[in-house]
Write a protein that holds these residues in place. Structure first.
Motif, PDB file in Angstrom:
ATOM      1  N   ARG A  22      37.163  34.167  50.704  1.00  0.00           N
ATOM      2  CA  ARG A  22      37.509  35.253  50.464  1.00  0.00           C
ATOM      3  C   ARG A  22      38.820  35.745  52.142  1.00  0.00           C
ATOM      4  NH1 ARG A  22      38.361  39.241  47.200  1.00  0.00           N
ATOM      5  NH2 ARG A  22      36.896  39.338  46.303  1.00  0.00           N
ATOM      6  N   SER A  65      45.998  34.919  35.117  1.00  0.00           N
ATOM      7  CA  SER A  65      46.867  35.903  36.169  1.00  0.00           C
ATOM      8  C   SER A  65      46.168  35.685  37.578  1.00  0.00           C
ATOM      9  CB  SER A  65      46.795  37.507  35.200  1.00  0.00           C
ATOM     10  OG  SER A  65      45.913  37.643  35.385  1.00  0.00           O
ATOM     11  N   LYS A  66      45.582  35.332  37.897  1.00  0.00           N
ATOM     12  CA  LYS A  66      44.926  35.307  39.487  1.00  0.00           C
ATOM     13  C   LYS A  66      45.231  34.110  40.556  1.00  0.00           C
ATOM     14  CE  LYS A  66      41.301  38.297  37.198  1.00  0.00           C
ATOM     15  NZ  LYS A  66      41.179  40.067  38.199  1.00  0.00           N
ATOM     16  N   VAL A  67      45.416  33.215  39.466  1.00  0.00           N
ATOM     17  CA  VAL A  67      45.029  32.199  40.540  1.00  0.00           C
ATOM     18  C   VAL A  67      46.923  31.615  40.817  1.00  0.00           C
ATOM     19  CG1 VAL A  67      43.063  31.554  40.530  1.00  0.00           C
ATOM     20  CG2 VAL A  67      45.179  30.423  38.356  1.00  0.00           C
ATOM     21  N   THR A  97      43.220  35.166  31.740  1.00  0.00           N
ATOM     22  CA  THR A  97      42.898  35.798  32.994  1.00  0.00           C
ATOM     23  C   THR A  97      42.939  35.228  34.043  1.00  0.00           C
ATOM     24  OG1 THR A  97      41.144  37.500  31.852  1.00  0.00           O
ATOM     25  CG2 THR A  97      41.223  37.673  33.523  1.00  0.00           C
ATOM     26  N   TYR A  98      42.159  34.208  34.407  1.00  0.00           N
ATOM     27  CA  TYR A  98      42.089  33.653  35.037  1.00  0.00           C
ATOM     28  C   TYR A  98      43.559  32.986  35.802  1.00  0.00           C
ATOM     29  CZ  TYR A  98      41.111  29.006  37.559  1.00  0.00           C
ATOM     30  OH  TYR A  98      41.530  28.175  38.576  1.00  0.00           O
ATOM     31  N   HIS A 110      35.784  33.150  41.386  1.00  0.00           N
ATOM     32  CA  HIS A 110      34.535  34.575  41.705  1.00  0.00           C
ATOM     33  C   HIS A 110      32.977  33.792  41.098  1.00  0.00           C
ATOM     34  CE1 HIS A 110      37.434  37.183  43.676  1.00  0.00           C
ATOM     35  NE2 HIS A 110      38.423  36.687  43.176  1.00  0.00           N
TER      36      HIS A 110
END
Length: 110
Positions: free
Chosen positions: A40, A92-94, A89-90, A75
């Protein structure tokens, strides 16, 4: 710090057809046993020669290409074989950013 992304033993082989009418089959290993973590708040850049597998690694991490071997954790959740809604969903985050290598360095010689 917690890891956002963990890659373990990632490999990709592409089939090669050989001989008359593609009867003999072999494979080309484009990526072999890659592993790393991204914590992070950290950034990771892959640097290498043309054809070294950088884009293939990126495509496998984004699940645009299935790895031959290895695991991809986002995560701490194994997303290597995730399908459908969970994959959306993945996504939308990478993201991956391809960079023009010619513009990477300052070429100003004045």
């Amino acid at each position: 710090m917690s890891n956002i992304l963990t890659i373990q033993g990632l490999s990709k082989e592409f089939p090669i057809k050989k001989g008359w009418f593609g009867q003999g089959k072999e494979s080309f290993r484009a990526v072999d046993d890659v592993g790393f973590t991204v914590e992070r708040g950290k950034t990771l850049g892959l640097i290498g020669e043309s054809g070294s597998g950088k884009s293939t690694i990126g495509r496998m991490i984004l699940r645009l290409m299935e790895p031959t071997e290895g695991k991809i954790y986002f995560h701490d959740k194994d997303i290597t074989d995730v399908k459908n809604a969970s994959l959306r969903t993945y996504y939308s985050k990478v993201q991956i950013i391809f960079q023009d290598s010619a513009s990477t360095f300052n070429h100003d010689v004045s």
